[in-house]
Design a protein around this motif. Structure first.
Motif, PDB file in Angstrom:
ATOM      1  N   TYR A  31       0.850  -1.194   0.000  1.00 45.32           N
ATOM      2  CA  TYR A  31       0.000   0.000   0.000  1.00 45.32           C
ATOM      3  C   TYR A  31       0.882   1.238   0.000  1.00 45.32           C
ATOM      4  CZ  TYR A  31      -4.000  -2.893   1.352  1.00 45.32           C
ATOM      5  OH  TYR A  31      -4.995  -3.812   1.382  1.00 45.32           O
ATOM      6  N   THR A  65      -7.152  -9.416   6.009  1.00 44.49           N
ATOM      7  CA  THR A  65      -8.218  -8.785   5.230  1.00 44.49           C
ATOM      8  C   THR A  65      -7.723  -8.434   3.830  1.00 44.49           C
ATOM      9  OG1 THR A  65      -9.229  -7.939   7.233  1.00 44.49           O
ATOM     10  CG2 THR A  65      -9.858  -6.881   5.192  1.00 44.49           C
ATOM     11  N   TRP A  69      -9.500  -9.508   0.441  1.00 43.46           N
ATOM     12  CA  TRP A  69      -9.945  -8.528  -0.554  1.00 43.46           C
ATOM     13  C   TRP A  69      -9.305  -8.792  -1.904  1.00 43.46           C
ATOM     14  CZ3 TRP A  69     -12.110  -3.189   0.505  1.00 43.46           C
ATOM     15  CH2 TRP A  69     -12.971  -3.241   1.603  1.00 43.46           C
ATOM     16  N   LEU A  74     -11.597  -7.229  -5.033  1.00 49.42           N
ATOM     17  CA  LEU A  74     -11.837  -5.826  -4.677  1.00 49.42           C
ATOM     18  C   LEU A  74     -10.544  -5.025  -4.757  1.00 49.42           C
ATOM     19  CD1 LEU A  74     -14.218  -6.109  -1.585  1.00 49.42           C
ATOM     20  CD2 LEU A  74     -14.766  -5.108  -3.800  1.00 49.42           C
ATOM     21  N   HIS A  75      -9.445  -5.662  -4.416  1.00 49.32           N
ATOM     22  CA  HIS A  75      -8.140  -5.003  -4.456  1.00 49.32           C
ATOM     23  C   HIS A  75      -7.225  -5.734  -5.419  1.00 49.32           C
ATOM     24  CE1 HIS A  75      -7.798  -2.628  -0.423  1.00 49.32           C
ATOM     25  NE2 HIS A  75      -8.599  -2.071  -1.280  1.00 49.32           N
ATOM     26  N   PRO A  76      -6.520  -5.013  -6.265  1.00 48.03           N
ATOM     27  CA  PRO A  76      -5.528  -5.686  -7.109  1.00 48.03           C
ATOM     28  C   PRO A  76      -4.268  -5.979  -6.294  1.00 48.03           C
ATOM     29  CG  PRO A  76      -5.532  -3.343  -7.555  1.00 48.03           C
ATOM     30  CD  PRO A  76      -6.580  -3.572  -6.500  1.00 48.03           C
ATOM     31  N   PHE A 100     -18.849  -9.440   5.559  1.00 45.42           N
ATOM     32  CA  PHE A 100     -17.907  -8.440   6.042  1.00 45.42           C
ATOM     33  C   PHE A 100     -17.835  -8.388   7.567  1.00 45.42           C
ATOM     34  CE2 PHE A 100     -18.927  -7.246   1.799  1.00 45.42           C
ATOM     35  CZ  PHE A 100     -17.808  -6.614   1.314  1.00 45.42           C
ATOM     36  N   GLN A 101     -16.816  -7.670   8.054  1.00 41.74           N
ATOM     37  CA  GLN A 101     -16.746  -7.339   9.476  1.00 41.74           C
ATOM     38  C   GLN A 101     -17.979  -6.527   9.816  1.00 41.74           C
ATOM     39  OE1 GLN A 101     -13.148  -5.172  10.258  1.00 41.74           O
ATOM     40  NE2 GLN A 101     -11.884  -6.757   9.338  1.00 41.74           N
ATOM     41  N   ASN A 104     -22.578  -5.028   8.184  1.00 44.13           N
ATOM     42  CA  ASN A 104     -22.550  -4.236   6.966  1.00 44.13           C
ATOM     43  C   ASN A 104     -23.884  -4.254   6.227  1.00 44.13           C
ATOM     44  OD1 ASN A 104     -21.297  -2.470   5.276  1.00 44.13           O
ATOM     45  ND2 ASN A 104     -20.047  -3.980   4.232  1.00 44.13           N
TER      46      ASN A 104
ATOM     47  N   LEU B   5     -11.663   3.157  -3.593  1.00 46.90           N
ATOM     48  CA  LEU B   5     -11.622   1.932  -2.811  1.00 46.90           C
ATOM     49  C   LEU B   5     -10.314   1.176  -3.032  1.00 46.90           C
ATOM     50  CD1 LEU B   5     -13.631   0.381  -1.022  1.00 46.90           C
ATOM     51  CD2 LEU B   5     -14.252  -0.917  -3.044  1.00 46.90           C
ATOM     52  N   LEU B   6      -9.755   1.362  -4.207  1.00 45.07           N
ATOM     53  CA  LEU B   6      -8.707   0.454  -4.659  1.00 45.07           C
ATOM     54  C   LEU B   6      -7.472   0.433  -3.783  1.00 45.07           C
ATOM     55  CD1 LEU B   6      -8.964   0.754  -8.519  1.00 45.07           C
ATOM     56  CD2 LEU B   6      -9.829  -1.015  -7.009  1.00 45.07           C
ATOM     57  N   GLU B   7      -7.057   1.564  -3.299  1.00 44.61           N
ATOM     58  CA  GLU B   7      -5.780   1.575  -2.591  1.00 44.61           C
ATOM     59  C   GLU B   7      -5.910   1.887  -1.105  1.00 44.61           C
ATOM     60  OE1 GLU B   7      -2.837   0.521  -3.462  1.00 44.61           O
ATOM     61  OE2 GLU B   7      -3.586  -0.111  -5.409  1.00 44.61           O
ATOM     62  N   LYS B   8      -7.144   1.904  -0.602  1.00 47.00           N
ATOM     63  CA  LYS B   8      -7.307   2.139   0.830  1.00 47.00           C
ATOM     64  C   LYS B   8      -7.026   0.847   1.587  1.00 47.00           C
ATOM     65  CE  LYS B   8      -9.045   6.436   1.338  1.00 47.00           C
ATOM     66  NZ  LYS B   8     -10.380   6.861   0.989  1.00 47.00           N
ATOM     67  N   ILE B   9      -6.314   0.938   2.691  1.00 50.29           N
ATOM     68  CA  ILE B   9      -6.078  -0.237   3.512  1.00 50.29           C
ATOM     69  C   ILE B   9      -7.401  -0.628   4.162  1.00 50.29           C
ATOM     70  CG2 ILE B   9      -4.819  -1.161   5.489  1.00 50.29           C
ATOM     71  CD1 ILE B   9      -2.669   0.960   4.887  1.00 50.29           C
ATOM     72  N   PRO B  10      -7.826  -1.853   3.926  1.00 46.06           N
ATOM     73  CA  PRO B  10      -9.166  -2.220   4.416  1.00 46.06           C
ATOM     74  C   PRO B  10      -9.199  -2.470   5.922  1.00 46.06           C
ATOM     75  CG  PRO B  10      -8.163  -4.061   3.309  1.00 46.06           C
ATOM     76  CD  PRO B  10      -7.194  -2.939   3.203  1.00 46.06           C
ATOM     77  N   GLU B  11      -9.231  -1.440   6.674  1.00 45.98           N
ATOM     78  CA  GLU B  11      -9.378  -1.598   8.115  1.00 45.98           C
ATOM     79  C   GLU B  11     -10.665  -0.922   8.524  1.00 45.98           C
ATOM     80  OE1 GLU B  11      -4.912  -1.804   9.930  1.00 45.98           O
ATOM     81  OE2 GLU B  11      -5.699   0.144   9.382  1.00 45.98           O
ATOM     82  N   PHE B  12     -11.697  -1.693   8.698  1.00 49.00           N
ATOM     83  CA  PHE B  12     -12.980  -1.089   9.013  1.00 49.00           C
ATOM     84  C   PHE B  12     -13.393  -1.443  10.420  1.00 49.00           C
ATOM     85  CE2 PHE B  12     -13.102  -1.861   4.461  1.00 49.00           C
ATOM     86  CZ  PHE B  12     -13.032  -0.546   4.087  1.00 49.00           C
ATOM     87  N   LEU B 182     -16.682   3.169   3.276  1.00 54.78           N
ATOM     88  CA  LEU B 182     -15.966   2.256   2.375  1.00 54.78           C
ATOM     89  C   LEU B 182     -16.500   0.833   2.457  1.00 54.78           C
ATOM     90  CD1 LEU B 182     -12.244   3.345   2.497  1.00 54.78           C
ATOM     91  CD2 LEU B 182     -13.968   3.787   0.770  1.00 54.78           C
ATOM     92  N   ALA B 183     -16.904   0.399   3.662  1.00 58.33           N
ATOM     93  CA  ALA B 183     -17.387  -0.976   3.795  1.00 58.33           C
ATOM     94  C   ALA B 183     -18.636  -1.183   2.947  1.00 58.33           C
ATOM     95  CB  ALA B 183     -17.666  -1.296   5.258  1.00 58.33           C
ATOM     96  N   ALA B 186     -17.670  -1.177  -0.648  1.00 60.17           N
ATOM     97  CA  ALA B 186     -17.037  -2.470  -0.947  1.00 60.17           C
ATOM     98  C   ALA B 186     -18.099  -3.553  -1.116  1.00 60.17           C
ATOM     99  CB  ALA B 186     -16.067  -2.851   0.168  1.00 60.17           C
ATOM    100  N   ARG B 189     -19.573  -3.075  -4.480  1.00 55.39           N
ATOM    101  CA  ARG B 189     -18.560  -3.425  -5.473  1.00 55.39           C
ATOM    102  C   ARG B 189     -18.374  -4.938  -5.579  1.00 55.39           C
ATOM    103  NH1 ARG B 189     -14.596   0.086  -6.846  1.00 55.39           N
ATOM    104  NH2 ARG B 189     -16.270   1.518  -7.232  1.00 55.39           N
TER     105      ARG B 189
END
Lengths: 272, 284
Positions: A31, A65, A69, A74-76, A100-101, A104, B5-12, B182-183, B186, B189
């Motif tokens: 990241y 996570t 993802w 969702l994430h490349p 999800f956590q 949601n 969404l693409l580059e955010k660290i998924p910490e929700f 974001l959640a 996501a 998405r």
């Protein structure tokens, strides 16, 4: 394939694994943050078979996570590759359902409209799925709550609703991101049993991320233990517990001993 | 926007749930959260107190023989309302025309601008000072200039109302559109939602409570500006009647006009209150 399983402490002939569905090959994710690049996932490789229940366990912030993802599209990835049924995962796939956590749920929709949300996005006619959804609602004990709004439901009920939402369109792969982490211990046990029941009924391929070793041991066929950031695969543990699983098994010597081993493994890698 | 969404660290965690992360600097949400009567008993008490207050004023004004030009009695105001209603009717029409016309223009532009501008943070930062300027400057100050440009018809007033409503709607709607979750994005998405679907299935519903607040506050500012412009511009409209009646010291008719203006304001308020109850009650 059998050669890989040799690394596990509880080797037990990894009963001829069924056909492989997900292949994770040297998955790496970096990241870009304000404080510089952050290596979240470091060449993580694993395979997941059809109908398998695999738990990914590791300390907070270890990239669990991120891995999930990436699996969901969702994430490349920064480098490495993920394939599902032989085709690379480049974006969301119709055969995947995510949990999800937290639950949601969308707070402005009632329960039924939340469950039908995937159909709206996918522009899929929900009519043929009505009996399926009704059956799912009955299985999780939410029949009769269709018109309730999320805020009128307890945390456990909300998470059960999100299970129904995920299963409503009959995906063959379920990716679950610490879904029961926010629930109290009793509700969590209840949800674990419910998920196992749904799984034995529907035989989905499940990748379940959790930071609870007990939860992972209780449910999984196989556990992928991750190191703290950057997330690497520390070890693969095959769980030798018969099914159906019962809560009593959690106090069996095998269970306690294996849980201790995994804990030590994670602690050892924290110190490094 | 599509790639946020693409580059955010998924910490929700709980704190990223749909909550006003920052309400902007103008928070009018209190307006949509007034307590209402819970049962018949409470309702009767509320109405009863109102009746007592009005009756007491009436009795006090009569007892102390307060002159009409200082404060007319409620009964006198009511009589004036009935007697002058027919004369006032066309003026009500004019005021409503300005209000509705200006409001529709201003609110539409406000919401659209908010929706577009919040997608590009830099554009939003560039545009915000001007919006603040428009929000804080009373648009009434522009009426003489607008009259000079647009003549003595309804046009300058409609423009003034639109200028008062637009920024108010925009600034509140922008606060709504800035509340991202974001959640939930996501989630959509993961089912393959495209940017447009994410906008109207996730972003818009999240923004809706704040948009409704903006529409309500915009309406109140619009009415204020419409009446004010009529007082400045003269001629027709309820505002012009206020000037006219007070110049003749016809205080009963003056207060009757105020009563009509207040009724328009309260009606707008109630409409948006009900809309909010129906479409934004999930955010309690």
């Amino acid at each position: 394939m059998a050669a890989e399983a040799q690394t596990t402490p509880t080797t037990a002939a990894a009963s001829a694994r069924p056909s492989t569905r997900l292949v994770i090959d040297k998955a790496t994710k970096i990241y870009q943050t304000a404080t510089g690049p952050l290596l979240a996932l470091d060449s993580f490789s694993a395979e997941i078979g059809e109908g398998e229940f695999v738990c990914v366990v590791g300390p907070s912030g270890c990239g669990k996570t991120t891995l999930l993802w990436a699996l969901s599209g969702l994430h490349p990835l920064t480098s490495g590759a993920i394939t599902l049924d032989g085709t690379p995962v480049k974006g969301p796939r119709p055969e995947i359902g995510m949990v999800f956590q937290e639950a949601n749920l969308l707070p402005w929709r009632n329960l039924m409209k939340n469950i039908l949300f995937p159909f709206e996005i996918k522009r899929l006619d929900a009519a043929p799925y009505r009996t399926r959804i009704q059956h799912l609602l009955e299985t999780v004990g939410l029949a009769g709550f269709e018109n309730k709004f999320p805020r009128e439901l307890s945390g456990g009920m909300q998470q059960r609703a999100s299970l129904v939402r995920c299963l409503s369109f009959d995906p063959s792969v379920m990716l679950m991101d610490e879904p029961f982490g926010a629930l109290d211990a009793f509700t969590r046990d209840e949800m674990n049993l419910l998920l196992l029941k749904l799984w034995s009924e529907q035989r989905k391929t499940i990748v379940f991320v959790t930071h609870s070793i007990v939860e992972a041991l209780f449910m999984a066929d196989r556990i992928l233990v991750m190191t703290p950031r950057p997330g690497r695969l520390a070890r693969e543990v095959v769980v030798n517990l018969p099914r159906p699983r019962t809560l009593e098994m959690q106090s069996s010597p095998y269970f306690v001993e294996t849980a201790r081993e995994i804990k030590e493994l994670i602690h050892a890698s924290v110190k490094k | 926007m599509a790639d946020e969404l693409l580059e955010k660290i998924p910490e929700f965690r709980k704190d990223t749930d749909v909550k006003p992360q920052d309400e902007g600097f103008i928070d009018w949400t209190a307006l949509t959260h007034v307590p209402t009567a819970r049962n018949r008993r409470e309702f009767l008490i509320i109405v009863g107190v109102a009746v007592v207050v009005v009756t007491t004023i009436e009795i006090l004004i009569r007892a102390f023989q307060v002159p009409n030009y200082v404060l007319p009695a409620p009964s006198g105001i009511f009589n004036a309302l009935v007697n002058n209603f027919e004369t006032l009717l066309p003026h009500i029409g004019v005021t409503l025309q300005e209000l509705v016309g200006g409001y529709l223009i201003g609110a539409t532009i406000g919401i659209l601008l908010a929706g577009v501008v919040t997608q590009a943070p830099l554009v939003e930062k560039i545009i915000t000072p001007y919006i603040i300027l428009l929000v804080t400057t009373p648009m009434l100050a522009l009426v003489p200039l607008l009259v000079l440009r647009l003549g003595f018809g309804l046009e300058p007033r409609i423009v003034a109302v639109a200028l008062a409503v637009g920024p108010m709607v925009m600034i509140n709607s922008a606060t709504g559109f800035r509340r991202t979750d974001l959640a939930k994005i996501a989630l959509a998405r993961s089912y393959g939602a495209n940017t447009l679907q994410i906008f109207y299935k996730i972003r818009f519903p999240i923004a809706l409570p704040m948009i409704i607040v903006g529409l309500m506050v915009g309406g109140i500012f619009g009415l204020l500006t419409a009446v004010g412009a009529e007082m400045v511009g003269g001629g027709v409209g309820l505002g012009s009647r206020l000037v006219y009646y007070s110049s003749l010291a016809r205080m009963e008719a003056f207060f009757a006009t105020i009563l009509i203006i207040a009724t328009i304001g309260i009606t707008m308020y109630v409409i948006f209150f009900l809309i909010g109850k129906k479409w934004a009650s999930w955010e309690a």
